[in-house]
Design an enzyme around this catalytic site. Structure first.
Site, short mmCIF file in Angstrom:
data_model
loop_
_atom_site.label_atom_id
_atom_site.label_comp_id
_atom_site.label_asym_id
_atom_site.label_seq_id
_atom_site.Cartn_x
_atom_site.Cartn_y
_atom_site.Cartn_z
N HIS A 110 2.75 -4.96 0.39
CA HIS A 110 2.04 -3.90 1.13
C HIS A 110 2.97 -2.69 1.32
CE1 HIS A 110 -0.16 -7.46 3.21
NE2 HIS A 110 -1.02 -6.93 2.36
N LYS A 134 -12.61 -14.70 11.43
CA LYS A 134 -11.44 -15.09 10.64
C LYS A 134 -10.32 -15.61 11.55
CE LYS A 134 -9.43 -13.06 6.53
NZ LYS A 134 -9.26 -11.84 5.72
N SER A 171 0.21 -12.27 1.47
CA SER A 171 0.33 -12.72 2.86
C SER A 171 0.11 -14.23 2.95
CB SER A 171 -0.70 -12.01 3.75
OG SER A 171 -0.38 -10.65 3.88
N ARG A 226 -2.62 -6.47 -8.13
CA ARG A 226 -1.54 -7.34 -8.58
C ARG A 226 -1.83 -7.99 -9.92
NH1 ARG A 226 -1.50 -10.40 -2.95
NH2 ARG A 226 -3.62 -9.62 -3.20
P1 ADP Z 1 -7.25 -8.41 2.42
O1 ADP Z 1 -7.41 -9.11 3.71
O2 ADP Z 1 -8.26 -7.31 2.16
O3 ADP Z 1 -6.99 -9.29 1.24
P2 ADP Z 1 -4.45 -7.85 2.48
O4 ADP Z 1 -3.84 -7.57 3.82
O5 ADP Z 1 -4.14 -9.16 1.86
O6 ADP Z 1 -5.98 -7.57 2.64
O7 ADP Z 1 -4.09 -6.72 1.42
C1 ADP Z 1 -4.44 -5.36 1.59
C2 ADP Z 1 -4.19 -4.62 0.28
O8 ADP Z 1 -2.86 -4.81 -0.14
C3 ADP Z 1 -5.06 -5.06 -0.90
O9 ADP Z 1 -5.41 -3.91 -1.64
C4 ADP Z 1 -4.14 -5.92 -1.71
O10 ADP Z 1 -4.50 -5.93 -3.08
C5 ADP Z 1 -2.84 -5.19 -1.50
N1 ADP Z 1 -1.68 -6.05 -1.75
C6 ADP Z 1 -1.36 -7.19 -1.14
N2 ADP Z 1 -0.22 -7.71 -1.65
C7 ADP Z 1 0.19 -6.86 -2.61
C8 ADP Z 1 1.30 -6.83 -3.54
N3 ADP Z 1 2.20 -7.81 -3.58
N4 ADP Z 1 1.39 -5.79 -4.41
C9 ADP Z 1 0.45 -4.81 -4.38
N5 ADP Z 1 -0.61 -4.78 -3.55
C10 ADP Z 1 -0.74 -5.78 -2.69
#
Ligand code: ADP
Length: 150
Positions: free
Chosen positions: A17, A41, A127, A90
């Site tokens: 992120h 959630k 995450s 990703r």
């Molecule tokens: P969600 O609950 O919508 O899955 P996340 O908090 O997991 O949200 O992720 C928010 C954004 O960050 C999404 O666009 C996700 O693709 C992006 N993201 C998460 N991890 C990575 C990473 N390692 N590299 C690039 N983008 C990421």
């Protein structure tokens, strides 16, 4: 002024992120990190903890703001007058998932979704993997910014 929101759960903020936000903040005048609140959630970290991790990580970047929101992302965009949604990609699974959401959002509102490809170094980080490492007492510190400490 070009403003984008970066919506997500951030449970917790990861280096993946962080990388997208830093790069997004070079493209947009303001990146608003929007933590979605979903009552159904179960999260590992409270909303306050998740918000604090992000605020601390970007304390020195005045282009980055953190907010929380409920409901549809496009409705929130309208409410705060933002024209762009920033998302990270990703892998092909992310692409398929994000494509459906972006098409749906564009049907609902005149909002553009802008995608940034993950950096090679952080492409495997999610995450959910971080939560798994934490639950099993592993060293999660290489996967998250310094502000994410338990
Ligand atoms: P969600 O609950 O919508 O899955 P996340 O908090 O997991 O949200 O992720 C928010 C954004 O960050 C999404 O666009 C996700 O693709 C992006 N993201 C998460 N991890 C990575 C990473 N390692 N590299 C690039 N983008 C990421």
């Amino acid at each position: 002024m070009k403003r984008a929101i970066f919506p997500g759960s951030f449970d917790p903020l990861t280096l993946g992120h962080y990388d997208i936000i830093e790069r997004g903040a070079k493209l947009f005048d303001e990146v608003i990190i929007a933590i979605g609140v979903n009552a159904d959630k179960k999260y590992m970290f409270t909303l306050e903890q998740r918000k604090k991790f992000i605020e601390k990580a970007f304390a020195n970047n005045n282009r980055v703001k953190v907010v929380t929101y409920k409901g549809l992302t496009v409705d929130f965009c309208k409410e705060i007058n933002v024209d762009f949604i920033l998302r990270g990609l990703r892998n092909p699974a992310d692409f398929e998932f994000e494509k459906a959401i972006a098409h749906t959002n564009r049907d609902l509102a005149p909002v553009e979704t802008v995608f940034l490809l993950t950096s090679a170094k952080t492409s495997y980080i999610s995450s959910s993997i971080v939560r798994d490492v934490i639950r099993n007492n592993g060293d999660y510190t290489k996967l998250v910014p310094k502000s994410v400490r338990i």
